[in-house]
Design a protein around this motif. Sequence first.
Motif, PDB file in Angstrom:
ATOM      1  N   PRO A  73     -14.241   9.219  -5.470  1.00 58.32           N
ATOM      2  CA  PRO A  73     -13.289   8.707  -4.674  1.00 58.32           C
ATOM      3  C   PRO A  73     -12.660   7.361  -5.277  1.00 58.32           C
ATOM      4  N   ALA A  74     -13.490   6.751  -6.036  1.00 60.54           N
ATOM      5  CA  ALA A  74     -13.099   5.187  -6.546  1.00 60.54           C
ATOM      6  C   ALA A  74     -12.177   5.507  -7.724  1.00 60.54           C
ATOM      7  N   THR A  75     -12.273   6.550  -8.396  1.00 57.52           N
ATOM      8  CA  THR A  75     -11.347   6.920  -9.582  1.00 57.52           C
ATOM      9  C   THR A  75     -10.016   6.970  -9.283  1.00 57.52           C
ATOM     10  N   VAL A  76      -9.422   7.293  -7.816  1.00 57.21           N
ATOM     11  CA  VAL A  76      -8.011   7.305  -7.382  1.00 57.21           C
ATOM     12  C   VAL A  76      -7.506   5.773  -7.624  1.00 57.21           C
ATOM     13  N   PRO A  77      -8.052   4.849  -6.800  1.00 54.49           N
ATOM     14  CA  PRO A  77      -7.564   3.413  -7.310  1.00 54.49           C
ATOM     15  C   PRO A  77      -7.277   2.856  -8.652  1.00 54.49           C
ATOM     16  N   LEU A  78      -8.399   3.476  -9.302  1.00 48.44           N
ATOM     17  CA  LEU A  78      -8.129   2.951 -10.834  1.00 48.44           C
ATOM     18  C   LEU A  78      -7.040   3.767 -11.578  1.00 48.44           C
ATOM     19  N   LEU A  79      -6.818   4.891 -11.254  1.00 47.43           N
ATOM     20  CA  LEU A  79      -5.821   5.724 -11.811  1.00 47.43           C
ATOM     21  C   LEU A  79      -4.394   5.070 -11.114  1.00 47.43           C
ATOM     22  N   LEU A  80      -4.166   4.843 -10.004  1.00 46.20           N
ATOM     23  CA  LEU A  80      -3.022   4.242  -9.389  1.00 46.20           C
ATOM     24  C   LEU A  80      -2.571   3.015  -9.888  1.00 46.20           C
ATOM     25  N   ARG A  81      -3.565   2.118 -10.263  1.00 45.57           N
ATOM     26  CA  ARG A  81      -3.484   0.716 -10.933  1.00 45.57           C
ATOM     27  C   ARG A  81      -2.982   1.070 -12.362  1.00 45.57           C
ATOM     28  N   ALA A  82      -3.610   2.061 -13.155  1.00 46.25           N
ATOM     29  CA  ALA A  82      -3.269   2.085 -14.450  1.00 46.25           C
ATOM     30  C   ALA A  82      -1.681   2.588 -14.480  1.00 46.25           C
ATOM     31  N   LEU A  83      -1.455   3.437 -13.529  1.00 43.27           N
ATOM     32  CA  LEU A  83      -0.166   4.054 -13.516  1.00 43.27           C
ATOM     33  C   LEU A  83       0.627   2.778 -13.247  1.00 43.27           C
ATOM     34  N   ASP A  84       0.599   2.183 -11.970  1.00 49.51           N
ATOM     35  CA  ASP A  84       1.585   1.195 -11.596  1.00 49.51           C
ATOM     36  C   ASP A  84       0.613  -0.287 -11.340  1.00 49.51           C
ATOM     37  N   PRO A  85       0.721  -1.238 -12.403  1.00 44.11           N
ATOM     38  CA  PRO A  85       0.088  -2.353 -12.436  1.00 44.11           C
ATOM     39  C   PRO A  85       0.016  -2.926 -10.883  1.00 44.11           C
ATOM     40  N   SER A  86       1.252  -2.906 -10.156  1.00 47.84           N
ATOM     41  CA  SER A  86       1.486  -3.649  -9.095  1.00 47.84           C
ATOM     42  C   SER A  86       1.059  -3.058  -7.873  1.00 47.84           C
ATOM     43  N   TYR A  87       0.183  -2.029  -8.010  1.00 51.55           N
ATOM     44  CA  TYR A  87      -0.412  -1.230  -6.901  1.00 51.55           C
ATOM     45  C   TYR A  87      -1.558  -2.216  -6.383  1.00 51.55           C
ATOM     46  N   ASP A  88      -1.661  -2.210  -5.159  1.00 56.53           N
ATOM     47  CA  ASP A  88      -2.713  -3.102  -4.453  1.00 56.53           C
ATOM     48  C   ASP A  88      -3.483  -1.906  -3.470  1.00 56.53           C
ATOM     49  N   PRO A  89      -4.563  -1.743  -3.732  1.00 58.54           N
ATOM     50  CA  PRO A  89      -5.289  -0.905  -2.729  1.00 58.54           C
ATOM     51  C   PRO A  89      -5.608  -1.403  -1.491  1.00 58.54           C
ATOM     52  N   LYS A  90      -5.739  -2.697  -1.357  1.00 56.94           N
ATOM     53  CA  LYS A  90      -6.047  -3.061   0.095  1.00 56.94           C
ATOM     54  C   LYS A  90      -4.894  -3.120   0.799  1.00 56.94           C
ATOM     55  N   ALA A  91      -3.665  -3.691   0.103  1.00 55.95           N
ATOM     56  CA  ALA A  91      -2.188  -3.402   0.621  1.00 55.95           C
ATOM     57  C   ALA A  91      -2.214  -2.019   1.169  1.00 55.95           C
ATOM     58  N   ALA A  92      -2.435  -1.019   0.306  1.00 54.52           N
ATOM     59  CA  ALA A  92      -2.006   0.581   0.705  1.00 54.52           C
ATOM     60  C   ALA A  92      -2.948   0.810   1.758  1.00 54.52           C
ATOM     61  N   ALA A  93      -4.240   0.408   1.603  1.00 54.74           N
ATOM     62  CA  ALA A  93      -5.102   0.682   3.038  1.00 54.74           C
ATOM     63  C   ALA A  93      -4.419   0.222   4.236  1.00 54.74           C
ATOM     64  N   ALA A  94      -3.993  -1.209   4.108  1.00 56.61           N
ATOM     65  CA  ALA A  94      -3.307  -1.648   5.450  1.00 56.61           C
ATOM     66  C   ALA A  94      -2.314  -1.015   5.723  1.00 56.61           C
ATOM     67  N   ALA A  95      -1.492  -0.587   4.869  1.00 54.42           N
ATOM     68  CA  ALA A  95      -0.211   0.261   5.179  1.00 54.42           C
ATOM     69  C   ALA A  95      -0.454   1.895   5.845  1.00 54.42           C
TER      70      ALA A  95
END
Length: 419
Positions: free
Chosen positions: A143-165
Amino acid sequence: MGKVSKDKRDAYYRLAKEQGWRARSAFKLLQLDEEFDLFTNVSRVVDLCAAPGSWSQVLSRVLIKGEKFGRAAWQDREAKLRQQMLNVFPTEDDSADTVGATESQSVRPPQEVRRDVKIVSIDLQPMSPLQGIITLRADITHPATVPLLLRALDPSYDPKAAAAAKGKKGGSSKQAFQPVDLVISDGAPDVTGLHDLDIYVQSQLLFAALNLALCVLKPGGKFVAKIFRGKNVDLLYAQMKIFFERVVVAKPRSSRASSVEAFIVCIGFRPPPGFEASLEDPLGVGGRLDRLLEERRAQRPIIAEVRMQDHERGTWDYCPAELGFTAESAAAVEEEGVVEVEAFDEQEQEEGGRRDGSRWIAPFLACGDLSAFDSDASYQLPEDYVSLDPVQPPTAPPYRRALEMRKTAGGAYGKVVQA
């Protein structure tokens, strides 16, 4: 077996070295693109199980550098030839419309490097870098691969902010994420020769790739993955039809006919209403499994138990009639919790499902030019042929440690290796 004999036996292995591809599997993706037009209007791609990088190399040369191969390259050459002939032999009755049409058919100059293309390659094995390719060394089943992939696609992606949203009402865990157009996977396990085991392990790898693709694909996106054709390919087709408008099992000409390898091409991603993919709770497993099984048991009709005779032991055993199994199968179901799952489309679900016992038939398509090389045939090499080295030697071959241990032990047969 030497390089020359392999060049003679495998024409695509030889062509891959001559044309600069890292592996012969590059021709498989090119032939799939010729048939299904995979790269049209595509700018964001994820390549799973990418090592040694032949499919990523195709993406780099086609999407970033703008090169053309196969039928597209042939059409460009034909258009260029027509343009040259019209310029050399002009006619007196050429009108302005004809000139305009000729100019529109002319070959465009080589395209510049596209900056809007984003390609991410993932594999557990290390991979040599490619132009414009972001490489991640990760496990697609984790499961930890998805946040790494999303951050590689969009450097501005924040996993913590996405989890809060996601925790907010109506929020989404991928609010700051731009989905991708295409997900491809050429991964396969190390085959053992036991076909049932190989097909099962390959299906689990495909299952992991599909779960990750569902997390990042945009509506209307495409998914291509390698499969091993077996007796359950119809069930796989029915499962894919839940998420995609068109599903085809394809066999490129560069794939050996003697191999059970094939590729499932899924076009038109359309997730069911309310569906949200997550590797933490993948399809069919996780915390939802018990609830789904309980719902299925509650939907079964209430039928009196029947007694079935065991001819070997001469006894009579009770069997749940609604399952339609033998006594032994029913006992296995009750003990292990195994439930047979049927797949229906939307119309059949409204009508109550299939009652005639018919099955899905997965469409199968052989793609690739019939005039191309046969991957199972041997071809005579010219006398002045020079065998080439592979474009990209293995970066971390599994046999490297074995060679080091053999050298430490004194060679292949205990002999001392001279420095």
